[in-house]
Write a protein that holds these residues in place. Structure first.
Motif, mmCIF file in Angstrom:
data_model
loop_
_atom_site.group_PDB
_atom_site.id
_atom_site.type_symbol
_atom_site.label_atom_id
_atom_site.label_comp_id
_atom_site.label_asym_id
_atom_site.label_seq_id
_atom_site.Cartn_x
_atom_site.Cartn_y
_atom_site.Cartn_z
ATOM 1 N N ILE A 145 51.201 45.354 28.463
ATOM 2 C CA ILE A 145 51.102 43.933 28.113
ATOM 3 C C ILE A 145 52.078 43.115 28.958
ATOM 4 N N HIS A 204 45.195 41.010 24.457
ATOM 5 C CA HIS A 204 46.116 41.887 23.731
ATOM 6 C C HIS A 204 46.761 41.132 22.580
ATOM 7 N N THR A 256 42.325 41.764 17.803
ATOM 8 C CA THR A 256 42.334 41.928 19.257
ATOM 9 C C THR A 256 40.910 42.018 19.814
ATOM 10 N N PHE A 353 45.478 46.466 23.101
ATOM 11 C CA PHE A 353 44.810 45.665 24.121
ATOM 12 C C PHE A 353 43.405 46.207 24.343
#
Length: 360
Positions: A145, A204, A256, A353
């Motif tokens: 991320i 994410h 997500t 993510f």
């Protein structure tokens, strides 16, 4: 055209020392009250395997350390990506305990593992920034991320993200939970790629809960009151952690996936932190139910915990690498597959993510 973060190569390292469940038959298991557990070790181990599905785990050889594993995994990822390591803009190493010598079990994080890895890779480029990311078991996912932010901001074009941990050197031999943990390292090279359609890291999300959950995982002295010294070991409130994971991970995964504009039916695989097979299965079932599904799609959640154990930040990148290299029977990635990477751990932290595999 937009810039997307795409995995260009991966690598992993599993230590050679295999420790099977029967190797714990002679352990003196003691509970948190300092009392010997009355059950026979064979019954304890049988129940442990039933819940976790762990049959064996890997321990690092005495002459090696966390940075050695991280370097080996990193080198494999760089070779797989076919890049010059001097072109890396970032080296991010997810870890929680630094170097811990086999015969001197004290945390050493100076210099950082990332700096040691950069040194071992012989990278001269001073603009290649190396830093460690202690974030509990979700550290590697959080490292991806971080790198995605750097790439999409234009600050970086390539990043090496590594997860490496040597848990065998911080476990209390008198604690039943010691059977969960293992050692290992995994790495990927993430690169910015121009594309007219969304590929790579699509979105994410991360959350941290500390009000009542901060110390569900912590360091403390041995459960054995007669232990020789005050060495600190990894301790876990297993029941509370299980409840926390079931209450937070499915919700965050749903958020997500929806953030990416996809539905659970669009997801090919869920690559989740290999923490506990029973817990991971329950997380998946709850996630599916949040989307209104009652049946689990076949092959959606590959597991390698049975032979690998839980090596914290390394579980997810090792899992990815095994599939990417066609080393996990029955599993492979195809162009266009949508994957969910997710983890939960100390902090308490949860993250995920969504990733779309590009055409080439």
């Amino acid at each position: 055209m937009s810039i997307y973060s795409v995995i260009k190569g991966s690598g992993s390292y599993l230590p050679d020392v295999i420790v099977k469940n029967e190797d714990f038959l002679s352990n003196n298991f003691i509970n948190e009250k300092g009392e010997k557990i009355p059950k026979e070790n064979s019954a304890i181990i049988r129940k442990f395997q039933e819940i976790t599905e762990i049959e064996e785990r890997r321990y690092l050889s005495p002459e090696l350390n966390t940075s050695d594993m991280a370097f080996i995994a990193a080198k494999a990822a760089i070779e797989d990506a076919g890049i010059d390591p001097e072109t890396l803009d970032y080296i991010i190493v997810a870890q929680n305990f630094g170097e811990i010598l086999y015969n001197n079990r004290k945390t050493d994080i100076l210099p950082t593992i990332a700096s040691r890895v950069k040194h071992l890779l012989k990278i001269e480029n001073p603009d290649c920034v190396a830093y460690d990311l202690p974030f509990g078991c979700p550290g590697w996912v959080q490292g991806v991320i971080h790198a995605d932010y750097f790439i999409k901001s234009g600050d970086a074009k390539r990043a090496l993200i590594i997860g490496a941990e040597t848990l065998s050197r911080i476990i209390d031999p008198h604690d039943i939970d010691s059977m969960i943990y293992s050692d290992g390292a995994g790495a990927v090279v993430l690169e910015g790629v121009e594309s007219g359609e969304p590929i790579g890291v699509l979105c994410h999300k991360t959350r941290t809960d500390t009000l009542t959950q901060a110390h569900l995982l912590k360091m403390d002295v041995s459960y054995n009151p007669d232990f020789k010294d005050d060495t600190l070991f990894l301790k876990m409130n297993g029941r509370k952690l299980y409840e926390y994971a079931l209450n937070t991970v499915p919700v965050l995964m749903k958020q997500t996936i929806e953030k990416s504009g996809l539905d659970i039916k669009d997801i090919s695989k869920v690559l989740i932190h290999q923490a506990n097979a029973k817990m991971d299965e329950a997380i998946l079932i709850r996630t599916l139910k949040l989307f209104g599904l009652t049946e689990k799609p076949e092959g959606i959640m590959p597991m390698i915990i049975a032979k690998m154990g839980n090596n914290s930040v390394a579980t997810v990148p090792i899992l990815y690498d095994k599939i990417a290299r066609s080393e996990l029977n029955g599993y492979q990635f195809r162009a266009g597959d949508n994957l969910v990477f997710a983890s939960v751990g100390a902090g308490m932290n949860v993250n995920a993510f969504v990733y779309k595999i590009p055409e080439n």
